[in-house]
Scaffold this active site. Sequence first.
Site, short mmCIF file in Angstrom:
data_model
loop_
_atom_site.label_atom_id
_atom_site.label_comp_id
_atom_site.label_asym_id
_atom_site.label_seq_id
_atom_site.Cartn_x
_atom_site.Cartn_y
_atom_site.Cartn_z
N ALA A 77 0.82 -1.21 0.00
CA ALA A 77 0.00 0.00 0.00
C ALA A 77 0.86 1.26 0.00
O ALA A 77 0.42 2.33 -0.41
CB ALA A 77 -0.89 0.00 1.23
N LYS A 78 2.09 1.13 0.47
CA LYS A 78 3.03 2.25 0.52
C LYS A 78 2.41 3.49 1.15
O LYS A 78 2.57 4.60 0.66
CB LYS A 78 3.63 2.53 -0.87
CG LYS A 78 4.33 1.28 -1.42
CD LYS A 78 5.10 1.51 -2.69
CE LYS A 78 5.82 0.26 -3.16
NZ LYS A 78 4.92 -0.82 -3.66
N ARG A 79 1.73 3.28 2.28
CA ARG A 79 1.09 4.38 2.99
C ARG A 79 2.10 5.13 3.84
O ARG A 79 3.26 4.74 3.95
CB ARG A 79 -0.04 3.84 3.87
CG ARG A 79 -1.15 3.19 3.10
CD ARG A 79 -1.86 4.17 2.18
NE ARG A 79 -3.13 3.63 1.68
CZ ARG A 79 -3.28 2.97 0.54
NH1 ARG A 79 -2.25 2.76 -0.24
NH2 ARG A 79 -4.47 2.54 0.16
#
Lengths: 276, 276
Positions: A95-97
């Site tokens: 998700a690379k949040r």
Amino acid sequence: MTSKDLLNSIREKRSFLCVGLDTDLQKIPKHLHKEDDPIFAFNQAIIDATAPSCIAFKPNLAFYESMGTFGLSAFIRTVDYIKEHYPQHLIIADAKRGDIGNTSDMYAQSFFDHGKVDAVTVSPYMGEDSVSPFLKYPDKWVILLALTSNKGSDDFQMMQSADGEYLFERVLRISQTWEHSDQLMYVVGATKAEMLKKVRAIVPDSFLLVPGVGAQGGGIEEVMANGMNDQCGLIVNSSRGIIYADSSEHFAARAADEAEKIRHKMEEGLINKGII
Amino acid sequence: MTSKDLLNSIREKRSFLCVGLDTDLQKIPKHLHKEDDPIFAFNQAIIDATAPSCIAFKPNLAFYESMGTFGLSAFIRTVDYIKEHYPQHLIIADAKRGDIGNTSDMYAQSFFDHGKVDAVTVSPYMGEDSVSPFLKYPDKWVILLALTSNKGSDDFQMMQSADGEYLFERVLRISQTWEHSDQLMYVVGATKAEMLKKVRAIVPDSFLLVPGVGAQGGGIEEVMANGMNDQCGLIVNSSRGIIYADSSEHFAARAADEAEKIRHKMEEGLINKGII
């Protein structure tokens, strides 16, 4: 899932392969389009076919979000399916949040409370308080971007400080001082195998998630030579090379073949290192 | 939406306020819980109440994603509502995305093709090819994280190269060389007003999205003094101070009051600068 569970799983499967579920409606076999939920039907077939060869699945949220609520349901069904049928497999939400503290709290809640995934990828740009909310969940993992495999990784990750430290090295070093840093893994691109030594000098014991290994396992020897530690310490991902190996009705069997080819190379590496 | 449209909107409203729709089911007035879609009901009331005082709305995706498909529908309804009733207002999806090229393509599609928002916040960590897919859409904006307002921003954004350049300065400088860089805005934290001069030295003409201004507009004078250019060049966000100013049935009227107080300060700044 603890690191001990993960190592057990690696030993049992003789593999450290992660299958990337980057499922794109445009790329899945045409015959699946008649299904009620073609995305889930595709994932289910790929999961069943590749589960014996892998220890993890990694759905990339971008693919599901691009299909709106329909895609989000397919994502949730996929996670539930893995949990129910393959509870020993690690589920990584790619998700690379990363956001300010209270907002990262909300993301952490989405993935770990509601989403029931085991790990989530997080961008380090905003620093400790954007990552720590994800680290509060025992037995869950944060996989921090360190050195990615894309061309643009040179733009900022390779910035050097006055004393010669690269930004990605700083990310590794500083994040290891954070509370619950034993729940951190790192994304390290396989195209930078020569950089793996630098990574291992800073985080000898951490698990590394390595993307960018080719369909036939190309480059995997170099990754094993430079990145493997005595607990394995590697999870190597392959997405398109496995899941889109074939676009006919035989797609799942072909995916299984491709996953098994990579697993076989991994098994050799694990034996050579004395891990199995 | 072009920068000319944005400046027209700033002149017409005599404001450069963005209202952050960080809508949390736990924090909205209790009486709204009886509505079918409490999140949308709250947003609709806040939007109607504050639209006369602001030029932009910024829903933060974390809040909607944490509620699953239910939250995602509320997000989509909110965007549609603003588009229909307030088409001159800029809609910013605060998502802080960023992934490898083909995956960023999917995110860009989600927001700009399906999502119909005008701008999306993006993390620069992965470099040019993670950002460029968002820049392909004419009249859409990418708001790149440069210097954020949280404590952790010191960890990496303030890393200095041998020649004294901070990482956030490098992000500004390098990103300005990318194709369609005229569609870039930057996130610059209001708590670092002294840093605004450094930012303006590199990007004199770009719009800056400034979070972290207090409920009563605290700090806004400093932001105007150091960050405003002759086209305004500022969008200042306030979220909690406006939307949660009151938790009774009068929440919308109180939100309108708070937004108007900030707008009034902004109007003074715009007059002083000769923009209106």
